[in-house]
Design a protein around this motif. Structure first.
Motif, PDB file in Angstrom:
ATOM      1  N   ALA A  94       0.862  -1.182   0.000  1.00 58.13           N
ATOM      2  CA  ALA A  94       0.000   0.000   0.000  1.00 58.13           C
ATOM      3  C   ALA A  94       0.899   1.234   0.000  1.00 58.13           C
ATOM      4  O   ALA A  94       1.948   1.245   0.654  1.00 58.13           O
ATOM      5  N   ARG A  95       0.471   2.243  -0.747  1.00 62.63           N
ATOM      6  CA  ARG A  95       1.245   3.483  -0.843  1.00 62.63           C
ATOM      7  C   ARG A  95       0.303   4.673  -0.789  1.00 62.63           C
ATOM      8  O   ARG A  95      -0.737   4.660  -1.438  1.00 62.63           O
ATOM      9  N   VAL A  96       0.695   5.675  -0.040  1.00 66.48           N
ATOM     10  CA  VAL A  96      -0.004   6.954  -0.103  1.00 66.48           C
ATOM     11  C   VAL A  96       1.037   8.041   0.139  1.00 66.48           C
ATOM     12  O   VAL A  96       1.964   7.874   0.936  1.00 66.48           O
ATOM     13  N   ALA A  97       0.908   9.121  -0.610  1.00 65.93           N
ATOM     14  CA  ALA A  97       1.807  10.261  -0.448  1.00 65.93           C
ATOM     15  C   ALA A  97       1.033  11.530  -0.747  1.00 65.93           C
ATOM     16  O   ALA A  97       0.103  11.522  -1.559  1.00 65.93           O
ATOM     17  N   TRP A  98       1.409  12.591  -0.067  1.00 63.90           N
ATOM     18  CA  TRP A  98       0.787  13.882  -0.346  1.00 63.90           C
ATOM     19  C   TRP A  98       1.837  14.979  -0.375  1.00 63.90           C
ATOM     20  O   TRP A  98       2.882  14.892   0.246  1.00 63.90           O
TER      21      TRP A  98
END
Length: 171
Positions: A94-98
């Protein structure tokens, strides 16, 4: 193990500040942890340094690619936009970036960050949570000089809180 994908302007070592935190724990999966990261309204329930979460354009409560949201952290009001969003499906990490920012463009107190997360299942029933952040601007230069490092300590509290919350939900 997988790694964070960095935009060219935010590669660690070429910014004003960088922090990296990681935990590897047994007994949890990426799928079990994902909601605690992907739903920012949960953050203040297990991480005291996150507050005032809100979404724009009728979006939320789950993050999604391109969406804008707001939260307060480390004394900064942070506007943010999700630039990477990949749930854990089929064993993939899983990946999330902001991209987050505080202050007006060109202002001396402007802070720009790229905050990225990776949650991946490992062999033996373990899961790895990696969070890394690069920062640019005068506030980032000040944070980089602080001892103890508030970013390292704060993000470690975030990781530890997420693991504890996921364990409590599973019990």
């Amino acid at each position: 193990m997988s790694e964070i994908f960095w935009p060219a302007d935010y590669v660690p070592g070429f910014t004003d500040n960088f922090c990296s935190n990681e935990v590897i724990v047994a007994g949890l999966t990426a799928t079990e942890l994902w909601p605690f990261l992907n739903e920012p309204e949960r953050w203040p329930t297990y991480y005291s340094n996150a507050a005032d979460v809100r979404f724009y354009d009728g979006k939320g409560p789950q993050l999604q690619a391109g969406m804008r949201f707001f939260f307060s952290t480390f004394g900064f009001p942070v506007e943010a936009q999700v630039v990477e969003h990949v749930p854990s499906i089929g064993g993939q990490p899983a990946r999330v970036a902001w991209h987050g920012w505080s202050g007006d463009v060109g202002a001396p107190d402007r802070l720009d960050v790229h905050h990225a997360w990776l949650i991946e299942d490992l062999w033996g029933g373990r899961v790895r949570i990696l969070t890394q952040e690069t920062q640019k601007g005068a506030p980032a230069r000040e944070l980089a000089k602080a001892d103890p490092n508030p970013m390292i300590n704060g993000h470690q509290q975030w990781l530890d809180g997420m693991v504890a919350a996921a364990r409590a939900a599973k019990a």
